[in-house]
Enzyme design. Structure first.
Site, short mmCIF file in Angstrom:
data_model
loop_
_atom_site.label_atom_id
_atom_site.label_comp_id
_atom_site.label_asym_id
_atom_site.label_seq_id
_atom_site.Cartn_x
_atom_site.Cartn_y
_atom_site.Cartn_z
CG MET A 135 6.13 -3.93 -24.57
SD MET A 135 7.57 -4.76 -25.73
CE MET A 135 8.66 -3.01 -25.80
CG HIS B 70 3.66 3.76 -20.84
ND1 HIS B 70 4.94 3.94 -20.40
CD2 HIS B 70 3.52 2.88 -21.69
CE1 HIS B 70 5.76 3.28 -21.14
NE2 HIS B 70 4.66 2.78 -22.28
O1 PAF Z 1 3.99 0.02 -27.98
C1 PAF Z 1 4.65 -0.92 -27.17
O2 PAF Z 1 4.67 -0.63 -26.06
C2 PAF Z 1 4.46 -2.20 -27.55
O3 PAF Z 1 4.88 -2.24 -29.03
C3 PAF Z 1 3.16 -2.65 -27.74
C4 PAF Z 1 1.93 -2.10 -28.48
C5 PAF Z 1 2.46 -2.86 -26.21
C6 PAF Z 1 3.02 -4.36 -28.15
O4 PAF Z 1 4.03 -5.32 -27.42
#
Ligand code: PAF
Length: 288
Positions: free
Chosen positions: A27, A34
């Site tokens: 997101m 990330h």
């Molecule tokens: O973990 C996240 O960032 C969100 O829940 C995801 C898996 C991208 C779904 O919107």
């Protein structure tokens, strides 16, 4: 790195990508956690697709959908430097056309813990992940272990809906003082940030007790509650010691357990977890 905004463009690109294809859905508001997911995908697949989509359906009323940190240019730089080949950045109506009716309900595993406190949250997550899997058709998809319940739900989803996607869980990335990295950490005031590592200390304390032979779930729950209770700015919402697969609460830890918690620091809600015994990964890969 290519940036695409529609499912049609993504599908056309996907057709030419050498496999196996790895996928990291996000997101945005990217941090080192990330970047670690993208680097892991880079290391173990030939093509890396990522997505950047703040999914409205996983936010409840009064949650931070509108204020969720958005910085597309910075996120694209992090994706590029971590090794992404493609970034899918859809608009809301690309994922949720106004006539869409179908949603995905993850069942009972989505109704406890986070699901109980955030009704509809995991239905939103399961629905968007299903749509993204259908568009990207990855061979492997990478998710952080910090969102432990989400990871288990997505493993079940991939297996139950026969996606043929291997779900790879990646260890939580922590700051030097133990705080799990989260996009929401930026909401913390200086004092709250100083106190937040108590969550990890409390989990470590439970782990120490477990390693010393303690197997009573309530003893571990109480120890965590007492440790967090010493921090004035941290208010524990729940602590759970549950079967790592079913998430049913355990009175005795006689199998792999997920120890998880949620807490509020002012307006910020944080979650963290640990599996006991440590080092075991959650059962199953979700490939079918
Ligand atoms: O973990 C996240 O960032 C969100 O829940 C995801 C898996 C991208 C779904 O919107």
């Amino acid at each position: 790195m290519k940036v695409v905004e529609t499912a049609a463009e993504l599908r056309a690109l996907r057709a030419g990508l050498p496999g196996p294809v790895g996928f990291v859905p996000t997101m945005g508001a990217l941090h080192d956690g990330h970047a670690t997911l993208v680097k892991r995908a880079r290391a173990q697949t030939r093509s890396v697709v990522t997505s950047l989509f703040v999914n409205p359906t996983q936010f409840g009323p009064g949650e931070d959908y509108d204020g969720y940190p958005r910085n597309r240019e910075r996120d694209l730089e992090i994706f590029a430097s971590s090794g992404a080949d493609v970034v899918f950045v859809p608009a809301v109506d690309e994922i949720y056309p106004s006539d869409a009716l179908t949603t995905v309900d993850p069942g009972p595993i989505g109704q406890v813990l986070e699901g109980e406190r955030r009704p509809g949250h995991f239905k939103g997550v399961a629905t968007v992940v299903t749509k993204l899997f259908a568009i990207v058709r990855p061979d492997q998809a990478f998710f952080g272990e910090k969102d432990a319940q989400q990871l288990r739900i997505i493993r079940r989803l991939a297996s139950d809906l026969r996606f043929g996607v291997e779900i790879v869980g990646v260890a939580t990335v922590r700051a030097a003082d133990g705080l799990a990295l989260s996009s929401r950490n930026i909401y913390l005031s200086k004092d709250e940030r100083n106190q937040a590592p108590v969550l990890f200390r409390a989990l470590r304390h439970a782990q120490d007790l477990f390693q010393a032979g303690e197997r009573n779930g309530d003893v571990l729950r109480s120890a965590i509650t007492a440790t967090v209770g010493k921090s004035r700015l941290v208010s524990l919402e729940y602590v759970s010691v549950a079967d790592s697969s079913t998430l049913a609460e355990l009175s005795t830890i006689d199998r792999e357990a997920l120890v998880s918690l949620a807490a509020r620091l002012g307006r910020t809600r944080l979650i963290d977890n640990m599996t006991l015994p440590q080092g075991l990964s959650p059962a199953g890969t979700g490939r079918d």
